[in-house]
Design a protein around this motif. Structure first.
Motif, mmCIF file in Angstrom:
data_model
loop_
_atom_site.group_PDB
_atom_site.id
_atom_site.type_symbol
_atom_site.label_atom_id
_atom_site.label_comp_id
_atom_site.label_asym_id
_atom_site.label_seq_id
_atom_site.Cartn_x
_atom_site.Cartn_y
_atom_site.Cartn_z
ATOM 1 N N LEU A 40 -145.208 10.326 -30.560
ATOM 2 C CA LEU A 40 -144.117 10.354 -29.747
ATOM 3 C C LEU A 40 -142.917 10.150 -30.352
ATOM 4 O O LEU A 40 -141.871 10.924 -29.865
ATOM 5 N N THR A 41 -142.871 9.658 -31.587
ATOM 6 C CA THR A 41 -141.490 9.589 -32.513
ATOM 7 C C THR A 41 -141.293 11.162 -32.741
ATOM 8 O O THR A 41 -140.171 11.671 -32.774
ATOM 9 N N ASP A 103 -127.740 1.440 -32.408
ATOM 10 C CA ASP A 103 -127.873 0.997 -33.809
ATOM 11 C C ASP A 103 -128.089 2.115 -34.782
ATOM 12 O O ASP A 103 -129.109 2.774 -35.010
ATOM 13 N N PRO A 104 -127.086 2.699 -35.326
ATOM 14 C CA PRO A 104 -127.233 4.088 -36.193
ATOM 15 C C PRO A 104 -128.086 3.948 -37.206
ATOM 16 O O PRO A 104 -128.569 4.918 -37.890
ATOM 17 N N LYS A 105 -128.329 2.703 -37.826
ATOM 18 C CA LYS A 105 -129.360 2.363 -39.156
ATOM 19 C C LYS A 105 -130.630 2.716 -38.681
ATOM 20 O O LYS A 105 -131.517 2.728 -39.580
ATOM 21 N N ALA A 106 -131.039 2.321 -37.409
ATOM 22 C CA ALA A 106 -132.376 2.413 -36.899
ATOM 23 C C ALA A 106 -132.600 3.781 -36.431
ATOM 24 O O ALA A 106 -132.062 4.115 -35.239
ATOM 25 N N THR A 107 -133.639 4.262 -37.037
ATOM 26 C CA THR A 107 -134.017 5.727 -36.483
ATOM 27 C C THR A 107 -134.774 5.588 -35.007
ATOM 28 O O THR A 107 -134.621 6.402 -34.145
ATOM 29 N N ALA A 108 -135.566 4.441 -35.010
ATOM 30 C CA ALA A 108 -136.400 4.199 -33.923
ATOM 31 C C ALA A 108 -135.934 2.921 -33.113
ATOM 32 O O ALA A 108 -135.969 2.004 -33.891
ATOM 33 N N GLN A 109 -136.068 2.807 -31.905
ATOM 34 C CA GLN A 109 -135.913 1.603 -31.193
ATOM 35 C C GLN A 109 -136.877 1.375 -30.080
ATOM 36 O O GLN A 109 -137.121 2.449 -29.495
ATOM 37 N N THR A 110 -137.083 0.284 -29.502
ATOM 38 C CA THR A 110 -138.226 0.042 -28.720
ATOM 39 C C THR A 110 -137.758 -1.033 -27.857
ATOM 40 O O THR A 110 -137.256 -2.171 -28.318
ATOM 41 N N GLN A 111 -137.540 -0.891 -26.472
ATOM 42 C CA GLN A 111 -137.172 -1.845 -25.621
ATOM 43 C C GLN A 111 -138.273 -2.232 -24.798
ATOM 44 O O GLN A 111 -139.137 -1.586 -24.242
ATOM 45 N N VAL A 112 -138.596 -3.614 -24.854
ATOM 46 C CA VAL A 112 -139.568 -4.202 -24.289
ATOM 47 C C VAL A 112 -139.337 -4.583 -22.749
ATOM 48 O O VAL A 112 -138.255 -4.828 -22.203
ATOM 49 N N GLY A 113 -140.173 -4.037 -21.799
ATOM 50 C CA GLY A 113 -140.059 -4.419 -20.381
ATOM 51 C C GLY A 113 -140.759 -3.761 -19.563
ATOM 52 O O GLY A 113 -142.073 -3.432 -20.195
ATOM 53 N N ASP A 114 -140.419 -3.622 -18.226
ATOM 54 C CA ASP A 114 -141.488 -2.822 -17.419
ATOM 55 C C ASP A 114 -140.614 -1.712 -16.729
ATOM 56 O O ASP A 114 -140.090 -1.907 -15.663
ATOM 57 N N ALA A 119 -137.149 5.138 -28.212
ATOM 58 C CA ALA A 119 -136.010 5.910 -28.273
ATOM 59 C C ALA A 119 -135.812 6.222 -30.022
ATOM 60 O O ALA A 119 -136.393 5.562 -30.737
ATOM 61 N N VAL A 120 -135.500 7.568 -30.103
ATOM 62 C CA VAL A 120 -135.140 7.977 -31.511
ATOM 63 C C VAL A 120 -133.410 8.518 -31.450
ATOM 64 O O VAL A 120 -133.332 8.928 -30.649
ATOM 65 N N THR A 121 -132.979 7.970 -32.670
ATOM 66 C CA THR A 121 -131.616 8.251 -32.562
ATOM 67 C C THR A 121 -131.402 9.321 -34.016
ATOM 68 O O THR A 121 -131.844 9.124 -34.769
ATOM 69 N N LEU A 122 -130.720 10.270 -33.479
ATOM 70 C CA LEU A 122 -130.406 11.391 -34.489
ATOM 71 C C LEU A 122 -128.865 11.669 -34.602
ATOM 72 O O LEU A 122 -128.135 11.635 -33.702
ATOM 73 N N PRO A 123 -128.522 11.883 -35.708
ATOM 74 C CA PRO A 123 -126.969 12.395 -36.140
ATOM 75 C C PRO A 123 -126.619 13.823 -35.673
ATOM 76 O O PRO A 123 -127.583 14.467 -35.824
ATOM 77 N N ILE A 124 -125.466 13.912 -35.266
ATOM 78 C CA ILE A 124 -124.973 15.382 -34.839
ATOM 79 C C ILE A 124 -124.209 15.693 -35.683
ATOM 80 O O ILE A 124 -123.020 15.284 -36.293
ATOM 81 N N LEU A 125 -124.591 16.841 -36.413
ATOM 82 C CA LEU A 125 -123.717 17.433 -37.644
ATOM 83 C C LEU A 125 -123.106 18.649 -37.085
ATOM 84 O O LEU A 125 -123.650 19.618 -36.564
ATOM 85 N N ASN A 126 -121.812 18.952 -37.713
ATOM 86 C CA ASN A 126 -121.030 20.336 -37.642
ATOM 87 C C ASN A 126 -121.804 21.148 -38.592
ATOM 88 O O ASN A 126 -121.759 21.020 -39.761
ATOM 89 N N ARG A 137 -129.113 10.009 -28.894
ATOM 90 C CA ARG A 137 -130.439 9.235 -28.735
ATOM 91 C C ARG A 137 -131.607 9.623 -27.678
ATOM 92 O O ARG A 137 -130.909 9.770 -26.542
ATOM 93 N N ILE A 138 -132.640 9.944 -27.891
ATOM 94 C CA ILE A 138 -133.622 10.339 -27.098
ATOM 95 C C ILE A 138 -134.627 9.588 -26.613
ATOM 96 O O ILE A 138 -135.462 8.693 -27.670
ATOM 97 N N SER A 139 -134.680 9.178 -25.360
ATOM 98 C CA SER A 139 -135.861 7.932 -25.085
ATOM 99 C C SER A 139 -136.838 8.551 -24.195
ATOM 100 O O SER A 139 -136.580 9.365 -23.435
ATOM 101 N N GLN A 140 -137.862 7.818 -24.036
ATOM 102 C CA GLN A 140 -139.039 8.284 -23.126
ATOM 103 C C GLN A 140 -139.740 6.870 -22.853
ATOM 104 O O GLN A 140 -139.825 5.992 -23.637
ATOM 105 N N SER A 141 -139.957 6.818 -21.587
ATOM 106 C CA SER A 141 -141.100 5.505 -20.919
ATOM 107 C C SER A 141 -142.224 5.701 -21.701
ATOM 108 O O SER A 141 -142.885 6.500 -21.969
ATOM 109 N N LEU A 142 -142.628 4.103 -21.934
ATOM 110 C CA LEU A 142 -143.960 4.062 -22.730
ATOM 111 C C LEU A 142 -144.892 3.818 -21.471
ATOM 112 O O LEU A 142 -146.115 3.500 -21.785
#
Length: 415
Positions: A40-41, A103-114, A119-126, A137-142
């Motif tokens: 998924l990541t 959270d720029p330092k966390a590449t992956a984040q997980t939100q607990v819930g229903d 989610a995965v966070t990527l930097p945008i570069l010129n 930040r790209i996220s998807q339902s689990l």
């Protein structure tokens, strides 16, 4: 005995197998979970890298275009969030948006819930200057992930249960096959013991009778011959007691019919206490009893008397001088309790499970008494169990022991 042994073997094997299968299932689940999460990541990372190609970048700023397929994002239960360098949300697209702060330092984040969200966070570069201009930040339902894990859990659980059931039948069959020859040999041994004990009674009685007659008419007999005859008589009596004990146990092993007359247990125990009172006094012991009146049980009076005699003998033999032996008989509505307590040498905790085994004796007991066959407690337990009761023991070294017998109480019959 062998039935309980078979069940213990079955349960111990099933427990071992359950631990092995459970550990294997847990390892499979953890590996599968990690693999799915990594997939998924990787998928979210690839999506983020693809959508960044649609971002218009001017100097240190970027602009999100509308070229994305929003319907595809919704079908995949995905979402995109765009942030500037300060972490402020600029735009978002799709459903199941992650509500956690960036959270720029966390590449992956997980939100607990229903539902849960990954989610995965990527930097945008010129691409021209290589400078960072923001974050996506790209996220998807689990939901799909959790459904897959749930199906895996069901599959593993059912697989383990079916494996245990099939293995249980196999283990039970193998146990029966393995125990069959042992049980047959044991039955032959019991039959031989019963037959040998029965055949030994007649010659022992003949020896005892002849010794008794010889000692009765011992005029002119040399002193050393008289001593030899007395030793023969003593040994014969000991062998006779052993033979009778073995016969009693053999009858119990064969489940011989048990007389079911009414027995006044209060009177029976009171008689036993009175009989052993002189022996206790001669050893410097105090023997006391508290006996509730008229407590009735059904069974064999002689055998019950033998059982309580064994308990009293043990208590007296293994209690040093100035000690105390106490007998209590009481009841509730359905059960009669007989307690035989002493302040004797006690029994080590590691020896307690073995004291009812035939011919077993604790080493500490031998310092007080070298006689006996080691069958007394086995006989007592066999008699109590034949009467539908139980016997238990609690003990501490140098503090004493307490044997507790429980027998079904006979209800009074009203005229």
């Amino acid at each position: 005995m062998f039935r309980s042994l078979r069940w213990r073997l079955l349960l111990s094997n099933l427990l071992t197998l359950a631990v092995v299968l459970g550990s294997f299932a847990a390892a499979v689940r953890v590996a599968f979970w990690q693999s799915l999460r990594q997939q998924l990541t990787d998928r979210l990372t690839a999506l983020g890298q693809g959508v960044m190609a649609n971002v218009e970048i001017e100097d240190r700023h970027f602009k999100v275009t509308d070229d994305l397929d929003l319907a595809q994002l919704q079908r995949q239960q995905q979402a995109l969030q765009w942030f500037d360098l300060r972490g402020r949300l600029i735009a978002q697209q799709g459903i199941n948006v992650l509500a956690l702060p960036l959270d720029p330092k966390a590449t992956a984040q997980t939100q607990v819930g229903d539902p849960g969200i990954q989610a995965v966070t990527l930097p945008i570069l010129n691409p021209d200057t290589g400078q960072q201009v923001g974050y996506v930040r790209i996220s998807q339902s689990l939901t799909a992930f959790e459904d897959t894990m749930r199906r895996l859990d069901w599959g593993l659980g059912v697989g383990v249960m079916v494996s245990l059931a099939v293995s249980g039948w196999g283990i039970l069959w193998l146990t029966r096959q393995a125990m069959g020859p042992i049980e047959a040999s044991f039955e032959q041994l019991k039959q031989f013991t019963a037959d040998a004990s029965h055949e030994l009674r007649s010659p022992l009685m003949a020896i005892a009778s002849n010794v008794e007659v010889s000692l009765k008419y011992a005029e002119g007999m040399r002193p050393e011959d008289r001593e030899a005859l007395m030793a023969i008589g003593s040994a014969t009596q000991q062998m006779t007691r052993l033979v009778e004990d073995l016969l009693l146990l053999a009858r119990g092993d064969r489940n011989a019919p048990l007389p079911t007359s009414s027995v006044n247990l209060s009177d029976l125990v009171r008689e036993q206490v009175a009989f052993y009172q002189p022996q206790a006094a001669s050893r410097g012991l105090v023997l006391t009893a508290t006996i509730a009146p008229n407590l009735q049980v059904r069974g064999d009076r002689e055998q019950l008397g033998r059982a309580f005699a064994n308990l009293l003998q043990n208590a007296i033999q293994y209690t040093p001088a100035m000690g105390h032996v106490y007998v209590e008989v009481r009841s509730d509505r359905h059960t009669v309790y007989i307690l035989v307590k002493d302040t004797g040498i006690g029994i080590a905790a590691e020896d307690l499970p073995q004291i009812f085994n035939r011919f077993w004796r604790a080493d500490t007991a031998r310092h007080y008494d070298e006689g006996g066959s080691g069958l007394g407690l086995s006989i007592t337990q066999a008699i109590v169990q034949r009467h539908g009761g139980t016997i238990t023991v609690s003990s501490q070294l140098q503090r004493g022991s307490c044997f507790t017998v429980k027998l079904p109480r006979q209800q009074k019959v009203l005229d």
